[in-house]
Design a protein around this motif. Structure first.
Motif, PDB file in Angstrom:
ATOM      1  N   ALA A  26     -16.439  36.625 -17.241  1.00 30.41           N
ATOM      2  CA  ALA A  26     -15.824  37.575 -16.314  1.00 30.41           C
ATOM      3  C   ALA A  26     -16.597  38.890 -16.261  1.00 30.41           C
ATOM      4  CB  ALA A  26     -14.375  37.843 -16.717  1.00 30.41           C
ATOM      5  N   GLN A  27     -17.664  38.979 -17.035  1.00 31.22           N
ATOM      6  CA  GLN A  27     -18.517  40.165 -17.107  1.00 31.22           C
ATOM      7  C   GLN A  27     -17.725  41.407 -17.495  1.00 31.22           C
ATOM      8  OE1 GLN A  27     -20.504  40.154 -13.287  1.00 31.22           O
ATOM      9  NE2 GLN A  27     -22.005  38.657 -13.995  1.00 31.22           N
ATOM     10  N   LEU A  28     -16.904  41.235 -18.545  1.00 30.24           N
ATOM     11  CA  LEU A  28     -16.108  42.342 -19.064  1.00 30.24           C
ATOM     12  C   LEU A  28     -16.568  42.660 -20.479  1.00 30.24           C
ATOM     13  CD1 LEU A  28     -12.521  41.159 -18.042  1.00 30.24           C
ATOM     14  CD2 LEU A  28     -13.805  43.044 -17.020  1.00 30.24           C
ATOM     15  N   SER A  29     -16.572  43.935 -20.800  1.00 29.06           N
ATOM     16  CA  SER A  29     -16.836  44.322 -22.181  1.00 29.06           C
ATOM     17  C   SER A  29     -15.563  44.111 -22.992  1.00 29.06           C
ATOM     18  CB  SER A  29     -17.262  45.791 -22.251  1.00 29.06           C
ATOM     19  OG  SER A  29     -16.155  46.629 -21.958  1.00 29.06           O
ATOM     20  N   LEU A  30     -15.697  44.136 -24.298  1.00 29.69           N
ATOM     21  CA  LEU A  30     -14.542  44.002 -25.176  1.00 29.69           C
ATOM     22  C   LEU A  30     -13.529  45.105 -24.878  1.00 29.69           C
ATOM     23  CD1 LEU A  30     -13.787  42.136 -27.602  1.00 29.69           C
ATOM     24  CD2 LEU A  30     -14.530  43.988 -29.064  1.00 29.69           C
ATOM     25  N   VAL A  96      -6.178  25.764 -10.670  1.00 26.64           N
ATOM     26  CA  VAL A  96      -6.237  27.213 -10.870  1.00 26.64           C
ATOM     27  C   VAL A  96      -7.432  27.568 -11.742  1.00 26.64           C
ATOM     28  CG1 VAL A  96      -5.036  29.203 -11.862  1.00 26.64           C
ATOM     29  CG2 VAL A  96      -3.758  27.509 -10.532  1.00 26.64           C
ATOM     30  N   ASP A  97      -7.599  26.849 -12.851  1.00 27.99           N
ATOM     31  CA  ASP A  97      -8.733  27.119 -13.736  1.00 27.99           C
ATOM     32  C   ASP A  97     -10.063  26.919 -13.021  1.00 27.99           C
ATOM     33  OD1 ASP A  97      -7.160  27.806 -15.882  1.00 27.99           O
ATOM     34  OD2 ASP A  97      -7.280  25.839 -16.847  1.00 27.99           O
ATOM     35  N   ALA A  98     -10.166  25.845 -12.241  1.00 29.53           N
ATOM     36  CA  ALA A  98     -11.421  25.565 -11.533  1.00 29.53           C
ATOM     37  C   ALA A  98     -11.776  26.688 -10.572  1.00 29.53           C
ATOM     38  CB  ALA A  98     -11.315  24.238 -10.784  1.00 29.53           C
ATOM     39  N   VAL A  99     -10.785  27.173  -9.850  1.00 30.64           N
ATOM     40  CA  VAL A  99     -11.039  28.271  -8.910  1.00 30.64           C
ATOM     41  C   VAL A  99     -11.424  29.537  -9.663  1.00 30.64           C
ATOM     42  CG1 VAL A  99      -9.958  29.801  -7.206  1.00 30.64           C
ATOM     43  CG2 VAL A  99      -9.578  27.338  -7.076  1.00 30.64           C
ATOM     44  N   LEU A 100     -10.659  29.862 -10.703  1.00 29.98           N
ATOM     45  CA  LEU A 100     -10.903  31.109 -11.434  1.00 29.98           C
ATOM     46  C   LEU A 100     -12.234  31.106 -12.174  1.00 29.98           C
ATOM     47  CD1 LEU A 100      -7.338  31.817 -12.835  1.00 29.98           C
ATOM     48  CD2 LEU A 100      -8.503  32.988 -10.962  1.00 29.98           C
ATOM     49  N   LEU A 101     -12.707  29.944 -12.577  1.00 29.30           N
ATOM     50  CA  LEU A 101     -13.946  29.874 -13.352  1.00 29.30           C
ATOM     51  C   LEU A 101     -15.191  29.651 -12.503  1.00 29.30           C
ATOM     52  CD1 LEU A 101     -12.671  27.783 -16.387  1.00 29.30           C
ATOM     53  CD2 LEU A 101     -13.072  30.245 -16.261  1.00 29.30           C
ATOM     54  N   ASP A 102     -15.026  29.480 -11.204  1.00 32.13           N
ATOM     55  CA  ASP A 102     -16.170  29.208 -10.340  1.00 32.13           C
ATOM     56  C   ASP A 102     -16.992  30.478 -10.115  1.00 32.13           C
ATOM     57  OD1 ASP A 102     -17.976  28.573  -8.293  1.00 32.13           O
ATOM     58  OD2 ASP A 102     -16.572  27.157  -7.400  1.00 32.13           O
ATOM     59  N   PRO A 103     -18.209  30.520 -10.620  1.00 30.77           N
ATOM     60  CA  PRO A 103     -19.030  31.732 -10.486  1.00 30.77           C
ATOM     61  C   PRO A 103     -19.526  31.973  -9.062  1.00 30.77           C
ATOM     62  CG  PRO A 103     -20.293  30.002 -11.553  1.00 30.77           C
ATOM     63  CD  PRO A 103     -18.897  29.475 -11.383  1.00 30.77           C
ATOM     64  N   ALA A 104     -19.435  30.968  -8.203  1.00 27.65           N
ATOM     65  CA  ALA A 104     -19.922  31.116  -6.829  1.00 27.65           C
ATOM     66  C   ALA A 104     -18.932  31.867  -5.944  1.00 27.65           C
ATOM     67  CB  ALA A 104     -20.210  29.740  -6.220  1.00 27.65           C
ATOM     68  N   LEU A 105     -17.708  32.083  -6.433  1.00 27.77           N
ATOM     69  CA  LEU A 105     -16.677  32.749  -5.640  1.00 27.77           C
ATOM     70  C   LEU A 105     -16.496  34.198  -6.081  1.00 27.77           C
ATOM     71  CD1 LEU A 105     -13.980  29.921  -5.699  1.00 27.77           C
ATOM     72  CD2 LEU A 105     -15.564  30.452  -3.839  1.00 27.77           C
ATOM     73  N   THR A 106     -16.215  35.058  -5.118  1.00 30.37           N
ATOM     74  CA  THR A 106     -15.892  36.442  -5.453  1.00 30.37           C
ATOM     75  C   THR A 106     -14.428  36.506  -5.894  1.00 30.37           C
ATOM     76  OG1 THR A 106     -15.104  37.028  -3.243  1.00 30.37           O
ATOM     77  CG2 THR A 106     -17.484  37.274  -3.652  1.00 30.37           C
ATOM     78  N   GLU A 107     -14.032  37.617  -6.489  1.00 27.78           N
ATOM     79  CA  GLU A 107     -12.641  37.783  -6.922  1.00 27.78           C
ATOM     80  C   GLU A 107     -11.687  37.686  -5.733  1.00 27.78           C
ATOM     81  OE1 GLU A 107     -11.202  37.892 -10.001  1.00 27.78           O
ATOM     82  OE2 GLU A 107     -13.224  37.320 -10.566  1.00 27.78           O
TER      83      GLU A 107
END
Length: 142
Positions: A26-30, A96-107
């Motif tokens: 998700a490109q988030l820091s701790l 839901v997991d598949a959509v949320l984890l797909d790096p090709a999609l924007t938020e």
């Protein structure tokens, strides 16, 4: 097959590793994830390193912040048995997991897809019949 309690004992590290992987994805820091989830930074660090076992509530907060299925985290933490199907046979969390984890999609695209999916599921789910309201009886004045 291993018992749930046996899996739970070894799952603390795996849930932490999984959380760290999802956070990086998700490109988030701790610190950013701890702020989003309302969990202290040191506590989240300990969870990721496998030093602490988070409660179901903390896992739910983290799942919401990461936009992933809480059930997935519960299984990883050994709280839920992966063989149990809490939805009575519906495997919606996989979508839901598949959509949320797909790096090709924007938020935004993920949010729109999930909104459409949720509306379709809601539309196709049979509604319970409305409860009958007791009717007031007229008193006769004879």
């Amino acid at each position: 097959m291993a018992k749930l309690s046996d899996r739970a004992a070894g799952a603390v590290g795996s849930v932490g590793e999984y959380l760290a992987e999802q956070r990086r994805h998700a490109q988030l820091s701790l610190r950013q994830l701890s702020d989003l989830a309302g969990v202290s930074n040191p506590y989240l660090s300990q969870i990721e390193r496998g030093l602490r076992k988070p409660s179901a509530d903390v896992l739910q907060q983290l799942a919401k912040a990461l936009r992933i299925s809480a059930e997935t985290l519960y299984v990883r933490a050994g709280i839920l048995d992966p063989d149990d199907d809490a939805e009575g046979g519906r495997q919606g969390t996989g979508v839901v997991d598949a959509v949320l984890l797909d790096p090709a999609l924007t938020e935004r695209q993920k949010r729109v897809l999930l909104d459409v999916y949720t509306s379709f599921v809601r539309e196709n789910t049979p509604e319970e019949p409305p409860a009958k309201k007791p009717t007031a009886r007229k008193r006769s004045t004879d």
